[in-house]
Design a protein around this motif. Structure first.
Motif, PDB file in Angstrom:
ATOM      1  N   ILE A   4      -8.973 -20.304   3.715  1.00 32.54           N
ATOM      2  CA  ILE A   4      -8.595 -19.041   3.086  1.00 32.54           C
ATOM      3  C   ILE A   4      -9.781 -18.084   3.097  1.00 32.54           C
ATOM      4  O   ILE A   4     -10.891 -18.446   2.705  1.00 32.54           O
ATOM      5  CB  ILE A   4      -8.108 -19.257   1.637  1.00 32.54           C
ATOM      6  N   ILE A   5      -9.528 -16.856   3.542  1.00 34.20           N
ATOM      7  CA  ILE A   5     -10.530 -15.799   3.534  1.00 34.20           C
ATOM      8  C   ILE A   5     -10.121 -14.765   2.481  1.00 34.20           C
ATOM      9  O   ILE A   5      -8.988 -14.271   2.503  1.00 34.20           O
ATOM     10  CB  ILE A   5     -10.636 -15.114   4.913  1.00 34.20           C
ATOM     11  N   ASN A   6     -11.035 -14.446   1.586  1.00 36.87           N
ATOM     12  CA  ASN A   6     -10.795 -13.393   0.606  1.00 36.87           C
ATOM     13  C   ASN A   6     -11.321 -12.064   1.143  1.00 36.87           C
ATOM     14  O   ASN A   6     -12.453 -11.995   1.626  1.00 36.87           O
ATOM     15  CB  ASN A   6     -11.497 -13.707  -0.716  1.00 36.87           C
ATOM     16  N   ILE A   7     -10.492 -11.029   1.044  1.00 34.29           N
ATOM     17  CA  ILE A   7     -10.857  -9.695   1.526  1.00 34.29           C
ATOM     18  C   ILE A   7     -10.762  -8.720   0.362  1.00 34.29           C
ATOM     19  O   ILE A   7      -9.716  -8.589  -0.265  1.00 34.29           O
ATOM     20  CB  ILE A   7      -9.934  -9.246   2.669  1.00 34.29           C
ATOM     21  N   TYR A   8     -11.863  -8.032   0.084  1.00 33.64           N
ATOM     22  CA  TYR A   8     -11.933  -7.115  -1.059  1.00 33.64           C
ATOM     23  C   TYR A   8     -12.067  -5.689  -0.527  1.00 33.64           C
ATOM     24  O   TYR A   8     -13.058  -5.351   0.123  1.00 33.64           O
ATOM     25  CB  TYR A   8     -13.125  -7.479  -1.941  1.00 33.64           C
ATOM     26  N   CYS A   9     -11.066  -4.848  -0.822  1.00 31.84           N
ATOM     27  CA  CYS A   9     -10.971  -3.529  -0.188  1.00 31.84           C
ATOM     28  C   CYS A   9     -11.259  -2.383  -1.149  1.00 31.84           C
ATOM     29  O   CYS A   9     -10.969  -2.459  -2.347  1.00 31.84           O
ATOM     30  CB  CYS A   9      -9.569  -3.336   0.386  1.00 31.84           C
ATOM     31  N   ASP A  10     -11.798  -1.309  -0.577  1.00 32.01           N
ATOM     32  CA  ASP A  10     -12.055  -0.109  -1.350  1.00 32.01           C
ATOM     33  C   ASP A  10     -11.803   1.126  -0.478  1.00 32.01           C
ATOM     34  O   ASP A  10     -11.822   1.038   0.756  1.00 32.01           O
ATOM     35  CB  ASP A  10     -13.493  -0.093  -1.876  1.00 32.01           C
ATOM     36  N   GLU A  11     -11.566   2.259  -1.135  1.00 28.01           N
ATOM     37  CA  GLU A  11     -11.244   3.505  -0.441  1.00 28.01           C
ATOM     38  C   GLU A  11     -12.162   4.616  -0.928  1.00 28.01           C
ATOM     39  O   GLU A  11     -12.567   4.620  -2.087  1.00 28.01           O
ATOM     40  CB  GLU A  11      -9.783   3.904  -0.732  1.00 28.01           C
ATOM     41  N   SER A  12     -12.456   5.560  -0.051  1.00 27.07           N
ATOM     42  CA  SER A  12     -13.246   6.726  -0.427  1.00 27.07           C
ATOM     43  C   SER A  12     -12.611   7.969   0.167  1.00 27.07           C
ATOM     44  O   SER A  12     -12.362   8.030   1.370  1.00 27.07           O
ATOM     45  CB  SER A  12     -14.688   6.584   0.081  1.00 27.07           C
ATOM     46  N   CYS A  13     -12.297   8.939  -0.701  1.00 29.74           N
ATOM     47  CA  CYS A  13     -11.722  10.224  -0.257  1.00 29.74           C
ATOM     48  C   CYS A  13     -10.448  10.006   0.559  1.00 29.74           C
ATOM     49  O   CYS A  13     -10.269  10.587   1.635  1.00 29.74           O
ATOM     50  CB  CYS A  13     -12.744  11.016   0.559  1.00 29.74           C
ATOM     51  N   HIS A  14      -9.550   9.180   0.031  1.00 30.75           N
ATOM     52  CA  HIS A  14      -8.358   8.801   0.780  1.00 30.75           C
ATOM     53  C   HIS A  14      -7.142   9.686   0.504  1.00 30.75           C
ATOM     54  O   HIS A  14      -6.108   9.546   1.163  1.00 30.75           O
ATOM     55  CB  HIS A  14      -7.989   7.350   0.446  1.00 30.75           C
ATOM     56  N   LEU A  15      -7.252  10.588  -0.484  1.00 31.39           N
ATOM     57  CA  LEU A  15      -6.108  11.438  -0.828  1.00 31.39           C
ATOM     58  C   LEU A  15      -6.001  12.618   0.134  1.00 31.39           C
ATOM     59  O   LEU A  15      -6.999  13.119   0.650  1.00 31.39           O
ATOM     60  CB  LEU A  15      -6.242  11.938  -2.264  1.00 31.39           C
ATOM     61  N   GLU A  16      -4.780  13.075   0.340  1.00 31.22           N
ATOM     62  CA  GLU A  16      -4.551  14.131   1.337  1.00 31.22           C
ATOM     63  C   GLU A  16      -5.183  15.460   0.919  1.00 31.22           C
ATOM     64  O   GLU A  16      -5.768  16.160   1.735  1.00 31.22           O
ATOM     65  CB  GLU A  16      -3.042  14.327   1.549  1.00 31.22           C
ATOM     66  N   ASN A  17      -5.099  15.819  -0.351  1.00 35.40           N
ATOM     67  CA  ASN A  17      -5.557  17.131  -0.811  1.00 35.40           C
ATOM     68  C   ASN A  17      -6.747  17.026  -1.765  1.00 35.40           C
ATOM     69  O   ASN A  17      -6.805  17.719  -2.775  1.00 35.40           O
ATOM     70  CB  ASN A  17      -4.395  17.868  -1.486  1.00 35.40           C
ATOM     71  N   ASP A  18      -7.705  16.169  -1.441  1.00 37.69           N
ATOM     72  CA  ASP A  18      -8.866  16.005  -2.310  1.00 37.69           C
ATOM     73  C   ASP A  18     -10.044  16.903  -1.893  1.00 37.69           C
ATOM     74  O   ASP A  18     -11.144  16.790  -2.427  1.00 37.69           O
ATOM     75  CB  ASP A  18      -9.326  14.545  -2.341  1.00 37.69           C
TER      76      ASP A  18
END
Length: 249
Positions: A4-18
């Protein structure tokens, strides 16, 4: 039994109108069997720098819980962040991949019969597909960002399973939303994704962040503004270009 591989995700400036041109999606991943050891090491770094989490059994313990996040970087804590970066590069069980969309304003959704949401899921898949191994099982954890998090997690799970023909749920075991302040490796993903996003947004207004950027460049041996080879595992960067890949959205 599959590893099993654990993957930890994050987002930056992902909104359309930010009002931000750059979007970045990143993930830190490791064998699930190593998770506890890694969490312990990250906790030890906080102890080393006197950043010990509150003792919930003692309400009078006022020692601050210091969250490992990009927007927390300061000159006063720069040695802590540099130690975290050094630990990441020294631990062979930890890897990172980030996908960067350099300019969201250039995207022509109508031309390809898409919306920002469908583009978002395709970019998430493009980021994750290099990490996913058909011979292993994967637990994917995503930071809760907004009120639509549950819906987005469910949709992403469908997209990933359908692409891999994983109807028996052997490759993608689960996609789960979590709170970043409770999960150290989500915080690490936030730190590394934030660093790459910062550079690609052309920012340089924070001395502390600039110092850490240079430290990451030194340890990774990458500029952070260009794609790495796809087989790069430790610090993999993919700059998505709308002019080059527009037919895929």
């Amino acid at each position: 039994m599959r590893e099993i591989i654990n993957i930890y995700c994050d987002e930056s400036c992902h909104l359309e109108n930010d009002k931000e041109k750059v979007m970045a999606l990143g993930a830190v991943y490791c064998p699930a069997s190593k998770k506890s050891e890694i969490f312990q090491m990250l906790s030890e770094l906080k102890k080393k720098h006197n950043l010990i989490p509150k003792n919930k059994k003692n309400p009078n313990d006022n020692r601050a819980y210091y969250e490992l996040k990009w927007n927390k970087i300061s000159l006063a804590k720069i040695n802590y962040f540099k130690d975290v970066v050094d630990y990441f590069f020294a631990d062979d069980d930890l890897n990172f991949r980030v996908l960067v969309v350099p300019d969201k304003s250039k995207l022509d959704y109508e031309k390809f019969n898409h919306t920002h949401d469908t583009f978002y899921y395709k970019m998430y898949f493009s980021m994750l597909k290099v990490i996913l191994n058909p011979d292993k099982a994967h637990h994917i954890y995503i930071d809760i960002k907004d009120t639509r998090s549950r819906e987005k997690v469910h949709k992403l799970e469908q997209v990933l399973r359908n692409d891999k023909y994983d109807y028996a749920k052997e490759i993608i075991k689960k996609v789960q939303q979590v709170r970043s302040h409770e999960v150290e490796l989500i915080q690490l993903a936030d730190l590394l994704t934030g660093a790459v996003s910062y550079v690609n947004r052309g920012l340089a207004d924070s001395r502390a962040k600039n110092i850490l950027i240079e430290h990451i460049r030194h340890r990774s041996k990458y500029s952070l503004t260009k794609s790495t080879l796809i087989r790069e595992q430790k610090f993999n960067i993919f700059l998505w270009e709308s002019s080059k890949y527009g037919h895929t959205i």
